[in-house]
Design a protein around this motif. Structure first.
Motif, PDB file in Angstrom:
ATOM      1  N   TYR A  64       0.920  -1.189   0.358  1.00 20.89           N
ATOM      2  CA  TYR A  64      -0.091  -0.158  -0.154  1.00 20.89           C
ATOM      3  C   TYR A  64       0.918   1.365   0.304  1.00 20.89           C
ATOM      4  O   TYR A  64       2.054   1.233   0.456  1.00 20.89           O
ATOM      5  CB  TYR A  64      -1.282  -0.014   0.649  1.00 20.89           C
ATOM      6  N   ARG A  68       6.640   0.980   4.566  1.00 20.82           N
ATOM      7  CA  ARG A  68       7.968   1.182   4.913  1.00 20.82           C
ATOM      8  C   ARG A  68       7.879   0.337   6.698  1.00 20.82           C
ATOM      9  O   ARG A  68       6.967   0.175   7.454  1.00 20.82           O
ATOM     10  CB  ARG A  68       8.642   2.498   4.753  1.00 20.82           C
ATOM     11  N   ASP A  70       9.579   0.760  10.560  1.00 20.47           N
ATOM     12  CA  ASP A  70      10.499   1.424  11.457  1.00 20.47           C
ATOM     13  C   ASP A  70      11.253   1.256  12.516  1.00 20.47           C
ATOM     14  O   ASP A  70      11.326   1.089  12.938  1.00 20.47           O
ATOM     15  CB  ASP A  70       9.204   2.132  12.113  1.00 20.47           C
ATOM     16  N   LEU A 157       1.316 -11.164  11.052  1.00 20.74           N
ATOM     17  CA  LEU A 157      -0.405  -9.845  10.518  1.00 20.74           C
ATOM     18  C   LEU A 157       0.083 -10.572   8.921  1.00 20.74           C
ATOM     19  O   LEU A 157       0.154  -9.344   8.030  1.00 20.74           O
ATOM     20  CB  LEU A 157       0.548  -8.873  10.367  1.00 20.74           C
ATOM     21  N   ARG A 164     -14.698  -6.586   6.718  1.00 23.34           N
ATOM     22  CA  ARG A 164     -14.867  -6.275   8.088  1.00 23.34           C
ATOM     23  C   ARG A 164     -16.158  -5.617   8.061  1.00 23.34           C
ATOM     24  O   ARG A 164     -16.996  -5.744   9.417  1.00 23.34           O
ATOM     25  CB  ARG A 164     -14.129  -4.639   8.410  1.00 23.34           C
ATOM     26  N   PHE A 165     -17.034  -5.521   6.802  1.00 25.94           N
ATOM     27  CA  PHE A 165     -18.504  -4.605   7.278  1.00 25.94           C
ATOM     28  C   PHE A 165     -19.403  -5.132   5.708  1.00 25.94           C
ATOM     29  O   PHE A 165     -18.747  -5.468   4.684  1.00 25.94           O
ATOM     30  CB  PHE A 165     -18.237  -3.348   6.821  1.00 25.94           C
ATOM     31  N   THR A 198      -7.223   4.173  11.660  1.00 28.80           N
ATOM     32  CA  THR A 198      -5.774   4.906  12.387  1.00 28.80           C
ATOM     33  C   THR A 198      -4.154   4.099  12.728  1.00 28.80           C
ATOM     34  O   THR A 198      -4.114   4.807  13.837  1.00 28.80           O
ATOM     35  CB  THR A 198      -6.218   6.225  12.562  1.00 28.80           C
ATOM     36  N   ALA A 200      -0.257   1.684  12.850  1.00 21.68           N
ATOM     37  CA  ALA A 200       0.271   1.867  11.933  1.00 21.68           C
ATOM     38  C   ALA A 200       0.101   1.960  10.897  1.00 21.68           C
ATOM     39  O   ALA A 200       1.540   2.716   9.780  1.00 21.68           O
ATOM     40  CB  ALA A 200       1.745   1.091  12.406  1.00 21.68           C
ATOM     41  N   THR A 201      -0.667   0.671   9.678  1.00 23.26           N
ATOM     42  CA  THR A 201      -1.319   1.444   8.580  1.00 23.26           C
ATOM     43  C   THR A 201      -1.674   2.092   7.532  1.00 23.26           C
ATOM     44  O   THR A 201      -0.934   3.194   6.902  1.00 23.26           O
ATOM     45  CB  THR A 201      -1.494  -0.326   8.252  1.00 23.26           C
ATOM     46  N   ARG A 221     -11.627   5.360  15.228  1.00 29.81           N
ATOM     47  CA  ARG A 221     -12.022   5.169  16.024  1.00 29.81           C
ATOM     48  C   ARG A 221     -11.317   5.554  17.326  1.00 29.81           C
ATOM     49  O   ARG A 221     -11.632   5.783  18.698  1.00 29.81           O
ATOM     50  CB  ARG A 221     -12.835   3.549  15.707  1.00 29.81           C
ATOM     51  N   THR A 222     -10.239   4.797  17.493  1.00 30.29           N
ATOM     52  CA  THR A 222      -8.913   4.524  18.248  1.00 30.29           C
ATOM     53  C   THR A 222      -7.554   5.559  18.470  1.00 30.29           C
ATOM     54  O   THR A 222      -7.280   5.189  17.132  1.00 30.29           O
ATOM     55  CB  THR A 222      -8.804   3.525  19.122  1.00 30.29           C
ATOM     56  N   ARG A 343       0.984  -1.056  19.391  1.00 35.61           N
ATOM     57  CA  ARG A 343       2.001  -0.249  19.039  1.00 35.61           C
ATOM     58  C   ARG A 343       2.503   0.686  18.763  1.00 35.61           C
ATOM     59  O   ARG A 343       1.420   1.629  18.169  1.00 35.61           O
ATOM     60  CB  ARG A 343       1.748  -1.201  17.577  1.00 35.61           C
ATOM     61  N   TRP A 509      -4.877  -5.340  18.661  1.00 37.33           N
ATOM     62  CA  TRP A 509      -5.081  -6.444  18.521  1.00 37.33           C
ATOM     63  C   TRP A 509      -3.612  -7.093  18.879  1.00 37.33           C
ATOM     64  O   TRP A 509      -3.386  -8.421  19.127  1.00 37.33           O
ATOM     65  CB  TRP A 509      -3.952  -6.733  17.234  1.00 37.33           C
TER      66      TRP A 509
HETATM   67  P1  NAP Z   1      -4.174  -1.575  13.445  1.00 39.79           P
HETATM   68  O1  NAP Z   1      -2.974  -1.258  14.293  1.00 39.79           O
HETATM   69  O2  NAP Z   1      -5.140  -3.127  14.331  1.00 39.79           O
HETATM   70  O3  NAP Z   1      -5.499  -1.168  13.294  1.00 39.79           O
HETATM   71  C1  NAP Z   1      -6.510  -1.104  12.808  1.00 39.79           C
HETATM   72  C2  NAP Z   1      -7.390   0.115  12.474  1.00 39.79           C
HETATM   73  O4  NAP Z   1      -8.262  -0.576  12.346  1.00 39.79           O
HETATM   74  C3  NAP Z   1      -7.505   0.938  13.981  1.00 39.79           C
HETATM   75  O5  NAP Z   1      -7.416   1.842  14.200  1.00 39.79           O
HETATM   76  C4  NAP Z   1      -8.948   0.178  14.433  1.00 39.79           C
HETATM   77  O6  NAP Z   1      -9.800   1.248  15.596  1.00 39.79           O
HETATM   78  C5  NAP Z   1      -9.717   0.592  13.111  1.00 39.79           C
HETATM   79  N1  NAP Z   1     -11.343  -0.523  12.682  1.00 39.79           N
HETATM   80  C6  NAP Z   1     -10.487  -1.542  12.990  1.00 39.79           C
HETATM   81  N2  NAP Z   1     -12.996  -1.935  12.867  1.00 39.79           N
HETATM   82  C7  NAP Z   1     -13.026  -0.897  12.549  1.00 39.79           C
HETATM   83  C8  NAP Z   1     -13.910  -0.353  12.602  1.00 39.79           C
HETATM   84  N3  NAP Z   1     -15.076  -1.443  12.271  1.00 39.79           N
HETATM   85  N4  NAP Z   1     -15.009   1.099  12.453  1.00 39.79           N
HETATM   86  C9  NAP Z   1     -13.485   1.281  13.034  1.00 39.79           C
HETATM   87  N5  NAP Z   1     -12.671   1.478  12.659  1.00 39.79           N
HETATM   88  C10 NAP Z   1     -11.951   0.684  12.503  1.00 39.79           C
HETATM   89  O7  NAP Z   1      -3.551  -2.634  12.231  1.00 39.79           O
HETATM   90  P2  NAP Z   1      -2.440  -1.737  11.752  1.00 39.79           P
HETATM   91  O8  NAP Z   1      -2.811  -0.441  11.054  1.00 39.79           O
HETATM   92  O9  NAP Z   1      -2.602  -2.375   9.545  1.00 39.79           O
HETATM   93  O10 NAP Z   1      -1.569  -2.247  11.983  1.00 39.79           O
HETATM   94  C11 NAP Z   1      -1.157  -3.885  12.469  1.00 39.79           C
HETATM   95  C12 NAP Z   1       0.535  -4.104  13.100  1.00 39.79           C
HETATM   96  O11 NAP Z   1       1.445  -3.578  11.173  1.00 39.79           O
HETATM   97  C13 NAP Z   1       1.015  -2.319  13.739  1.00 39.79           C
HETATM   98  O12 NAP Z   1       0.728  -2.072  14.941  1.00 39.79           O
HETATM   99  C14 NAP Z   1       2.552  -2.981  13.221  1.00 39.79           C
HETATM  100  O13 NAP Z   1       2.958  -3.584  14.192  1.00 39.79           O
HETATM  101  C15 NAP Z   1       2.208  -3.490  11.791  1.00 39.79           C
HETATM  102  N6  NAP Z   1       3.178  -2.404  10.959  1.00 39.79           N
HETATM  103  C16 NAP Z   1       3.812  -2.108  11.014  1.00 39.79           C
HETATM  104  C17 NAP Z   1       3.848  -0.575  10.087  1.00 39.79           C
HETATM  105  C18 NAP Z   1       5.971  -0.682  10.121  1.00 39.79           C
HETATM  106  O14 NAP Z   1       6.201  -1.440  10.653  1.00 39.79           O
HETATM  107  N7  NAP Z   1       6.043   0.814   9.855  1.00 39.79           N
HETATM  108  C19 NAP Z   1       3.699  -0.218   9.359  1.00 39.79           C
HETATM  109  C20 NAP Z   1       2.553  -0.776   9.148  1.00 39.79           C
HETATM  110  C21 NAP Z   1       1.953  -1.975  10.239  1.00 39.79           C
HETATM  111  P3  NAP Z   1      -9.160   0.632  16.352  1.00 39.79           P
HETATM  112  O15 NAP Z   1      -8.567   0.379  17.000  1.00 39.79           O
HETATM  113  O16 NAP Z   1     -10.583   1.234  17.817  1.00 39.79           O
HETATM  114  O17 NAP Z   1     -10.431  -0.921  17.114  1.00 39.79           O
END
Ligand code: NAP
Length: 550
Positions: A64, A68, A70, A157, A164-165, A198, A200-201, A221-222, A343, A509
């Motif tokens: 996407y 990148r 971190d 991951l 989801r919806f 919102t 990390a992704t 949301r959060t 995270r 998560w």
């Molecule tokens: P995530 O941390 O689980 O974030 C998902 C987001 O979607 C949260 O903001 C969540 O809100 C929201 N969401 C889910 N269901 C929803 C709903 N029904 N309505 C509204 N909002 C909803 O997933 P991610 O951002 O893909 O990241 C996962 C992990 O991947 C990271 O924590 C990290 O470890 C890794 N990652 C790493 C990097 C990097 O190295 N830089 C980059 C990207 C990802 P809620 O929190 O309220 O549920």
């Protein structure tokens, strides 16, 4: 048009004669590539399978905009070959996805791994045959394979929450989950775009597409505590300097709390004056890395007061960037959980996006998303937010999800999916009692499930597993299985360690709370990478007590 092609293929019953291997590796990402290499070097017949059309795992699927890592490039590395380390030149401190995918292809080509990887093939089922002590494995293509060892390098991951919806299939525009991003670039120019999520992704997507879109609607949301990333370019001279430190870095990352080269070296919080504490936090903030989280004060994970003070420090920084706008500060600055209890993302001008005139927000706590309708996203207040493109940055069924979507059956036909739907347990994230000769990386209850620089932890697990298999073979044993007692003791230790921290009080998560019905337990071992490594080393040194070899 709905471009979310998500459903995994279903296994067809095996009708062809089984192809035989000593080991099957599931996944051709960071762990799978190295595992294939190690087992091949041990003289075993091995084949790796991956649903993708190329190597990379996470770095294949998460293409996407803005993806990148971190962890700094000097530690997001393989450590088994100094030559490999020195011969690849990262362009910057935190390279983006295309470069990381190129790097993993470089590694695969250099080690001539691709000839032993079958792409476009999902492992659908794996059933243990006790009479033969072998795994019967089927693929999405209907192939039947038998292997003595089943090595799961499925990624922590890699099970995207794509459906989801309700109503997604009816959307007239384009809808993409970030973890299943298409190879052809998505054109955001002038489009009305929604980003849901919102984490990390989502943050990386938002800051990257914001200059391009016609308008952007962000569904929050959060909110997240965020740290601005500092990402200088790396010259050949810079890389030579890192190369000169190869052996120190290799040793260092195995010993620290999170598998990075930095650690909690600031000294006890209690021994410092408020000004001294702030000076430490300011210095680490300026580093523009995850050091503020993973190398400041460990007390923030245990002590509510310290957690609050560090959180206040970060909130202050965020408020300034949001120009003290009361509505944005309320929506985007976390107040109901402590900094670092889930995270922490690094970002680049993410908060400033919200100050753009073409950016709107929807507070999903006030008005949750109800469904996707043909025109866009409908929220609980009945409003339809009309958009052309929906980006779902809604996360993953982390760590356990990749394994439980495969039909894995161990001794007596027991099902891993069924077991984990009630309680997620493992023996140090390396095995599960009842599933002989199944070894796992990135699985629950090890640091590699979340709390680690992934390359550090995955390699350590691959090495441990490979050494364990080599040991069994030397002893003339054909079966390795963690005992119930060992697994019980590990789960107890894991839970006791987790219970002392504030992490278990925050929904994310990390705790499995992002997936409806997922049993709550901290997925990642939080006793520290260094401690975990030492425990694994001790097991190997003492002949693998707790692992029944027969
Ligand atoms: P995530 O941390 O689980 O974030 C998902 C987001 O979607 C949260 O903001 C969540 O809100 C929201 N969401 C889910 N269901 C929803 C709903 N029904 N309505 C509204 N909002 C909803 O997933 P991610 O951002 O893909 O990241 C996962 C992990 O991947 C990271 O924590 C990290 O470890 C890794 N990652 C790493 C990097 C990097 O190295 N830089 C980059 C990207 C990802 P809620 O929190 O309220 O549920």
């Amino acid at each position: 048009m709905n471009t979310t092609a998500l459903a995994p293929s279903v296994a067809t019953p095996a009708s062809t004669p089984a192809t035989q291997y000593d080991a099957v590796v599931i996944g051709a990402g960071v762990a799978g590539l190295y595992h294939l290499h190690r087992l091949r070097e041990m003289g075993m017949t091995v084949r790796a399978y991956d649903a993708a059309s190329g190597v990379g795992g996470t770095w294949y699927w998460n293409r996407y905009p803005g993806a990148r890592f971190d962890s700094q490039a000097e530690i997001y590395q393989y450590w088994f070959s100094e030559e490999l380390y020195k011969s690849w030149q990262p362009s910057e401190r935190f390279p983006a996805q295309p470069e990381t995918e190129r790097w993993l292809n470089y590694v695969a080509d250099k080690l001539d791994l691709k000839k032993d990887i079958q792409f476009n093939t999902r492992i659908a089922s794996a059933h243990y045959d006790e009479a033969q002590n072998r795994w019967n494995i089927t693929t999405s293509q209907g192939e039947h394979i038998q292997a003595q060892f089943l090595i799961a390098c499925c990624g922590m991951l890699s099970a995207p929450l794509s459906d989801r919806f309700p109503g997604q299939a009816n959307f007239k525009g384009q809808i993409y989950h970030t973890g299943l991003w298409p190879k052809t670039p998505v054109d955001f120019k002038g489009k009305r775009v929604a980003v849901i999520g919102t984490g990390a992704t989502g943050i990386q997507v938002i800051q990257t597409i914001a200059p391009e879109v016609g308008s952007l609607k962000i569904f929050v949301r959060t909110p997240q505590y965020v740290i601005p990333m500092k990402n200088p370019k790396y010259s050949a001279e810079d890389w030579a300097q890192w190369g000169a430190q190869f052996h120190q870095l290799k040793k260092r990352v195995r010993e620290t709390f999170a598998g990075f080269d930095f650690d909690f070296d600031a000294g006890p919080w209690a021994d410092k004056t408020p000004a001294e504490r702030t000076a430490v936090l300011e210095k680490l903030w300026e580093d523009g890395s995850l050091a503020l989280w993973l190398a400041s004060f460990p007390e923030m994970f245990f002590d509510e007061q310290v957690s609050e003070e560090v959180s206040q420090f970060v909130r202050g920084k965020m408020r300034e960037r949001l120009q003290h706008d009361p509505d944005l500060c309320k929506l985007l600055i976390p107040t109901d959980y402590g900094f670092g209890t889930h995270r922490v993302p690094l970002e680049n001008k993410y908060l400033e996006v919200y100050l753009q005139p073409n950016v709107e927000t929807v507070d999903c706590k006030q008005t949750p998303i109800e469904r996707i309708v043909p025109e866009g996203i409908q929220t609980a207040d009945g409003q339809v937010h009309e958009v052309d493109i929906i980006v779902m940055a809604v996360g993953f069924d982390a760590s356990s999800g990749a394994l439980s979507r495969i039909d894995i059956r161990g001794r007596d036909g027991r099902s891993l999916k069924d077991q984990w739907s009630k309680e997620i347990r493992t023996a140090m994230g390396l095995q599960v009692h009842g599933y002989p000769n199944l070894f796992t990386t990135g699985a629950p209850l090890a640091p590699s499930a979340a709390l680690c620089n992934m390359t550090t932890c995955l390699q350590q697990q691959v090495d441990w597993i490979s050494d364990c298999i080599a040991h069994a073979r030397q002893q003339g044993k054909t079966v390795v299985e963690a005992t119930q007692a060992f697994e019980d003791a590990w789960v107890e230790h894991h839970d006791e360690t987790a219970a002392k921290t504030l992490v278990v009080k925050t929904d994310s998560w990390y705790m499995g709370s992002n997936v409806d019905g997922k049993p709550r337990r901290l997925l990642s071992y939080i006793g520290g990478v260094g401690n975990y490594h030492a425990k694994c080393d001790e097991l190997a040194r003492t002949g693998y007590p707790g692992f029944d070899m027969r």
